[in-house]
Design an enzyme around this catalytic site. Structure first.
Site, PDB file in Angstrom:
ATOM      1  N   LYS B  37       0.890  -1.171   0.000  1.00 42.98           N
ATOM      2  CA  LYS B  37       0.000   0.000   0.000  1.00 42.98           C
ATOM      3  C   LYS B  37       0.927   1.219   0.000  1.00 42.98           C
ATOM      4  CE  LYS B  37      -3.880   1.684   2.768  1.00 42.98           C
ATOM      5  NZ  LYS B  37      -4.498   1.724   4.094  1.00 42.98           N
ATOM      6  N   SER B 112      -9.398   1.239   2.788  1.00 38.45           N
ATOM      7  CA  SER B 112      -8.625   2.136   1.979  1.00 38.45           C
ATOM      8  C   SER B 112      -7.561   1.429   1.118  1.00 38.45           C
ATOM      9  CB  SER B 112      -7.955   3.199   2.837  1.00 38.45           C
ATOM     10  OG  SER B 112      -7.147   2.619   3.800  1.00 38.45           O
ATOM     11  N   SER B 136      -9.380  -1.128   6.713  1.00 37.55           N
ATOM     12  CA  SER B 136      -8.708  -0.876   5.433  1.00 37.55           C
ATOM     13  C   SER B 136      -8.000  -2.052   4.793  1.00 37.55           C
ATOM     14  CB  SER B 136      -7.731   0.279   5.589  1.00 37.55           C
ATOM     15  OG  SER B 136      -8.467   1.469   5.836  1.00 37.55           O
TER      16      SER B 136
END
Lengths: 94, 429
Positions: B37, B112, B136
């Site tokens: 990420k 996310s 997330s």
């Protein structure tokens, strides 16, 4: 909520249109979280972290592998001068 | 066109495609590729947190999790798109294009950590490192049909992880299967002197315990969750998963957790408060662009947090939420005294259409209704694929255990995946 005041505290530059939009949306967020008022928290102490640890220290020594050189530290600066970060003027000439 | 180029073009999953470097070391992850990420700093490789504020930021140091993976022989192939700063549940709040769901490109991948989940689901990488603050890792795992682990707070070092809410943020693996998550966790878990909140709790041998039989286990189902608001297809998929668990020898109990209903409210006070503080450092002076470049959602969260921490409002909002947090801890302790682990959905509905929340962004907070109490409490949760909707959208469930019970969660996930093949399904792009 006074969006102008909060935006100033948060150092967030907002346009007038943004101020109007955020005023509405922030009220709607506060409505969502108002629900917490219903929970009885009398005599309940707040929790700020869940590690079960406190006062985690390290030796007061320099770890060379974690030190940035001056060049590295300045490498992403939008403006630098003679090895310094250039910052906006905050004091006016009298 | 390579697979990565195709996936990147069709889904916006990648912010930076990284040319694979021949590993300098060999270790337990030799031969494996991974993506991060884009909230993990990687020395010399652009790191953006999906925000124009950091669009040209080249870190001068690396996150501990990245260093450990490289030392173990793994190869980085991408920095992945996400909701900027972790602020979102759909990966629409990004300055680099909405991350599309590979199962249906008109829908979102979840957030996310959408880009990381897409990369794993489509086979661009063997595993990913995501970051879970309020779902997330778990929501994109559920919405892309892969396995994702939210670890116990402090289990994995957060050094070099761009902070969203420092007392909630966790660093964790996603992969197709629980067994692969276990392999990665073995490498990244453990105390890090650079992260004062990382835990000295010993790291067990996850791959040893993964094959234990489940017949002494009790699973608890919080009754309040399985009511009206839950999508019927998700409920059916979870009911079917319960039948599989029963066949594996598990007993099932009903438990009551009425406070779960306050998760979203408590989370959306504490997380914005912590993020308003963490994002104060982005002043565009030492690195990055100025604060006018924050997206609307990020500005909303900064302002909410500034307000709830400000004089005159601190007690009514922030302090109140932290008191409710103490009650969440007690609620989980009570429930977990009546069972070994809890089973619950990850989201109340399947992947939403792109733009669904454009007119009312606060509605997107409701995606998090089942994923916003585990982080304040610090407990681990493993998201597992458990079915598909009639329109072929993935459905995920999560199992939640006491602090440091990752070994048991991965064991249960692995045994479930030996009896099912949801996690092996691959989307056709």
């Amino acid at each position: 909520m006074d969006v102008k005041h909060v935006a100033k505290l948060a150092n967030l530059p907002l346009t007038t249109d943004e101020e109007k939009m955020f005023q509405k949306q922030l009220v709607s967020i506060l409505d969502l979280v108002e629900k917490l008022k219903k929970v009885d928290t009398k005599n309940v102490s707040p929790t700020s972290q869940v590690t079960g640890q406190a006062n985690v220290f390290r030796e007061d020594i320099i770890e060379p592998e974690r030190v940035l050189t001056q060049k590295e530290a300045l490498s992403n600066a939008p403006q630098s001068h003679n090895g310094y970060f250039v910052v906006p003027r905050i004091l006016d000439e009298v | 066109m390579t697979l990565i180029e195709e996936v990147s073009a069709k889904t916006n999953a990648f912010i930076t495609v990284v040319s694979p470097e021949k590993p300098k070391n060999s270790g337990p992850l030799s031969g494996k590729t991974f993506v991060l990420k884009d909230s993990y700093v990687t020395e010399g490789i652009k790191t953006t947190a999906a925000s124009k504020v950091l669009e040209n930021y080249i870190p001068q140091y690396s996150a501990t999790v990245y260093k450990r993976l490289i030392d173990a022989g793994a190869t980085l192939v991408g920095k992945m798109n996400m909701d900027a700063w972790g602020h979102g549940a759909t990966s629409e709040n990004t300055d680099f294009g909405v991350v599309k769901n590979p199962w249906d490109l008109t829908r979102v991948a979840g957030g996310s950590g959408g880009g990381a989940a897409v990369a794993v689901a489509t086979g661009c990488a063997d595993f990913a490192i995501g970051e879970d603050t309020g779902g997330s890792i778990r929501t994109p795992a559920a919405w892309c049909g892969i396995t994702g682990l939210k670890v116990t707070y402090g289990r994995v070092s957060r050094y070099g992880c761009i902070a969203y809410a420092s007392s909630f943020d966790t660093v964790g693996p996603t992969a197709r299967a629980a067994k692969e998550c276990a392999q990665v966790l073995q490498v990244i878990a453990g105390k890090d002197p650079y992260d004062a909140t990382s835990s000295p709790h010993p790291v067990p041998n996850y791959l040893e315990s993964i094959n234990r039989p489940l017949n002494d286990l009790v699973i608890g189902l919080p009754k309040e969750i399985f009511g009206e608001g839950l999508d019927k297809e998700i409920k059916t998929a979870i009911d079917q998963a319960v039948e599989i668990f029963k066949k594996l020898g598990v007993s099932v109990n009903e438990v009551s957790m009425p406070l779960l209903d306050y998760g979203v409210s408590a989370y959306y006070i504490i997380a914005p408060s912590e993020t308003s503080s963490n994002l104060a450092r982005y002043d565009g002076i030492r690195f990055g662009n100025g604060r006018s470049r924050f997206t609307s959602e990020t500005k909303r969260r900064i302002m909410t947090g500034t307000y709830t921490l400000s004089a005159g409002y601190y007690d009514a909002y922030y302090k109140k939420a932290q008191q409710v947090r103490t009650l969440f801890i007690r609620e989980y302790q009570k429930a977990l005294s009546q069972c070994n682990i809890l089973l619950m959905p990850v989201t109340p509905f399947p992947p939403t259409r792109i733009g669904e929340f454009v007119d009312d962004p606060v509605q997107s907070y409701l995606v998090d209704v089942f994923t916003t109490t585990q982080n304040p409490v610090g407990v681990p949760a493993l998201a597992l694929p458990c079915g598909f909707t009639k329109s072929n959208l993935p459905i995920g469930m999560q199992i939640v255990g006491p602090m440091f019970s990752e070994d048991r969660l991965l064991n249960i996930g692995h045994q479930y995946q030996r009896a099912t093949n949801w996690h092996l399904q691959v989307p056709k792009l």
